[in-house]
Design an enzyme around this catalytic site. Sequence first.
Site, PDB file in Angstrom:
ATOM      1  N   VAL A   1       0.418   3.205  -3.500  1.00 33.13           N
ATOM      2  CA  VAL A   1      -0.482   4.348  -3.396  1.00 33.13           C
ATOM      3  C   VAL A   1       0.292   5.640  -3.419  1.00 33.13           C
ATOM      4  O   VAL A   1      -0.047   6.594  -4.107  1.00 33.13           O
ATOM      5  CB  VAL A   1      -1.313   4.276  -2.102  1.00 33.13           C
ATOM      6  CG1 VAL A   1      -2.164   5.523  -1.933  1.00 33.13           C
ATOM      7  CG2 VAL A   1      -2.198   3.046  -2.143  1.00 33.13           C
TER       8      VAL A   1
ATOM      9  N   PRO B   1      -5.794  -2.048  -6.695  1.00 36.74           N
ATOM     10  CA  PRO B   1      -6.760  -2.878  -7.422  1.00 36.74           C
ATOM     11  C   PRO B   1      -7.726  -3.581  -6.470  1.00 36.74           C
ATOM     12  O   PRO B   1      -7.321  -4.075  -5.415  1.00 36.74           O
ATOM     13  CB  PRO B   1      -5.866  -3.882  -8.151  1.00 36.74           C
ATOM     14  CG  PRO B   1      -4.535  -3.218  -8.250  1.00 36.74           C
ATOM     15  CD  PRO B   1      -4.394  -2.411  -7.001  1.00 36.74           C
TER      16      PRO B   1
ATOM     17  N   SER C   1      -0.923 -23.636   2.961  1.00 31.44           N
ATOM     18  CA  SER C   1       0.206 -23.255   3.828  1.00 31.44           C
ATOM     19  C   SER C   1       0.102 -21.760   4.139  1.00 31.44           C
ATOM     20  O   SER C   1       0.929 -20.970   3.700  1.00 31.44           O
ATOM     21  CB  SER C   1       1.546 -23.573   3.153  1.00 31.44           C
ATOM     22  OG  SER C   1       1.625 -22.949   1.870  1.00 31.44           O
TER      23      SER C   1
ATOM     24  N   ASP D   1      -4.040 -18.559   1.127  1.00 30.20           N
ATOM     25  CA  ASP D   1      -3.388 -19.805   0.714  1.00 30.20           C
ATOM     26  C   ASP D   1      -3.823 -20.860   1.719  1.00 30.20           C
ATOM     27  O   ASP D   1      -3.265 -20.958   2.815  1.00 30.20           O
ATOM     28  CB  ASP D   1      -1.870 -19.605   0.736  1.00 30.20           C
ATOM     29  CG  ASP D   1      -1.088 -20.880   0.467  1.00 30.20           C
ATOM     30  OD1 ASP D   1      -1.685 -21.970   0.505  1.00 30.20           O
ATOM     31  OD2 ASP D   1       0.136 -20.790   0.244  1.00 30.20           O
TER      32      ASP D   1
ATOM     33  N   ASP E   1       5.830 -19.536   0.414  1.00 29.71           N
ATOM     34  CA  ASP E   1       6.269 -20.523  -0.567  1.00 29.71           C
ATOM     35  C   ASP E   1       5.514 -20.295  -1.867  1.00 29.71           C
ATOM     36  O   ASP E   1       4.878 -19.259  -2.055  1.00 29.71           O
ATOM     37  CB  ASP E   1       6.055 -21.949  -0.037  1.00 29.71           C
ATOM     38  CG  ASP E   1       4.616 -22.194   0.419  1.00 29.71           C
ATOM     39  OD1 ASP E   1       3.703 -21.491  -0.067  1.00 29.71           O
ATOM     40  OD2 ASP E   1       4.401 -23.088   1.262  1.00 29.71           O
TER      41      ASP E   1
ATOM     42  N   HIS F   1       0.823  -1.200   0.000  1.00 36.21           N
ATOM     43  CA  HIS F   1       0.000   0.000   0.000  1.00 36.21           C
ATOM     44  C   HIS F   1       0.861   1.255   0.000  1.00 36.21           C
ATOM     45  O   HIS F   1       0.581   2.216  -0.711  1.00 36.21           O
ATOM     46  CB  HIS F   1      -0.918   0.005   1.233  1.00 36.21           C
ATOM     47  CG  HIS F   1      -2.176  -0.775   1.026  1.00 36.21           C
ATOM     48  ND1 HIS F   1      -3.421  -0.192   1.055  1.00 36.21           N
ATOM     49  CD2 HIS F   1      -2.388  -2.083   0.757  1.00 36.21           C
ATOM     50  CE1 HIS F   1      -4.344  -1.109   0.831  1.00 36.21           C
ATOM     51  NE2 HIS F   1      -3.734  -2.274   0.649  1.00 36.21           N
ATOM     52  N   ASP F   2       1.918   1.265   0.791  1.00 34.88           N
ATOM     53  CA  ASP F   2       2.772   2.448   0.883  1.00 34.88           C
ATOM     54  C   ASP F   2       3.400   2.776  -0.457  1.00 34.88           C
ATOM     55  O   ASP F   2       3.390   3.915  -0.915  1.00 34.88           O
ATOM     56  CB  ASP F   2       3.865   2.212   1.920  1.00 34.88           C
ATOM     57  CG  ASP F   2       4.802   3.403   2.047  1.00 34.88           C
ATOM     58  OD1 ASP F   2       4.296   4.504   2.326  1.00 34.88           O
ATOM     59  OD2 ASP F   2       6.009   3.229   1.852  1.00 34.88           O
TER      60      ASP F   2
ATOM     61  N   HIS G   1       0.298 -13.248  -1.658  1.00 37.73           N
ATOM     62  CA  HIS G   1      -0.900 -13.837  -1.064  1.00 37.73           C
ATOM     63  C   HIS G   1      -0.649 -15.262  -0.575  1.00 37.73           C
ATOM     64  O   HIS G   1      -1.576 -15.939  -0.145  1.00 37.73           O
ATOM     65  CB  HIS G   1      -2.047 -13.835  -2.074  1.00 37.73           C
ATOM     66  CG  HIS G   1      -2.681 -12.499  -2.242  1.00 37.73           C
ATOM     67  ND1 HIS G   1      -3.782 -12.294  -3.039  1.00 37.73           N
ATOM     68  CD2 HIS G   1      -2.386 -11.288  -1.698  1.00 37.73           C
ATOM     69  CE1 HIS G   1      -4.128 -11.015  -2.993  1.00 37.73           C
ATOM     70  NE2 HIS G   1      -3.297 -10.382  -2.189  1.00 37.73           N
ATOM     71  N   THR G   2       0.586 -15.704  -0.626  1.00 38.15           N
ATOM     72  CA  THR G   2       0.922 -16.995  -0.045  1.00 38.15           C
ATOM     73  C   THR G   2       0.804 -16.970   1.471  1.00 38.15           C
ATOM     74  O   THR G   2       0.780 -18.020   2.124  1.00 38.15           O
ATOM     75  CB  THR G   2       2.348 -17.423  -0.443  1.00 38.15           C
ATOM     76  OG1 THR G   2       2.606 -18.726   0.069  1.00 38.15           O
ATOM     77  CG2 THR G   2       3.392 -16.469   0.117  1.00 38.15           C
TER      78      THR G   2
END
Length: 307
Positions: free
Chosen positions: A114, A143, A228, A225, A233, A110-111, A173-174
């Site tokens: 944006v 997004p 895990s 995820d 990963d 975000h930092d 997003h893992t």
Amino acid sequence: MSDGAPISQSQRDIFSSLIPSSEVRSMAFSKLSLSLILTIVISSTISLAHPGGFPGWGGQGPFGGGSFGLFPEYYQFSCPQANDIVMPVLEKAIAKEPRMAASLLRLHFHDCFVQSGGPNWELPLGRKDSKTANLALSNTNIPAPNSTILNLITSFKRQGLDEVDLVALSGGHTIGVARCTTFKQRLYNQNGNNQPDQTLEKAYLFGLKSVCPRSGGDNNISPLDIASPARFDNTYFKLILWGRGLLTSDEVLFTGNIGKTMELVKAYAKDEGLFFQQFATSMVKMGNINPLTGFNGEVRKNCRHVN
């Protein structure tokens, strides 16, 4: 980016506690993963000291020339103990609340985007805090979780990032979780016809419905995820191949049929080392999106408020 749920007050308090007086593990968080989060923390969550002692400060950049920029040795003279100060507090914070790791990764995204355990890299430091950060700007530039592949590519391109960066950074997003409100439409009404998203694998769909009922439960959470959730990963990409990407913006990387994102998902699912290498490169690239340096921006005394 990696944690769909808001950063809690307790997390914000931990961010503040990492800052000296004037100036943020999974079940088995690896040294590699801590190194990943440490670089994020030092680069964008805190500014440990004013770099007044660095040669060239006061008109010249650190390596000559007349402009300021980010560089790994930013704290070499002003706060040489930066790593030693941050690491113990960070380890304690993540051990107490494992989701902190994902929140920090999201905060970095975000930092940079944006205000324009995993890979390890030498990170350019020196990014200042903005005086004008605001929620409206965040909601405009970041997004949405239900973005189409075209929306995602366009948003990243606007920031100077390409499809390789898009897919690699989505791999953040893992780790982390997302609230039901960010993906519930996929379960019950994806295309306005009261039907679920057909790209969702059936068993995964039924599991998500048990967490997120049609009515209510918007703040219930599910791992981004599921295999895990606390380990950095490449499982995230494997899940996408199996129809188990949680957000629309995850699954369209494989099903969007635009550009080369599908092939990149396959490549990162097959080769974790390749993903780590590109993630590190893209993180540095993202960190250099119009950074505030020199006399622009500020070093916040309290990271939750403008000075």
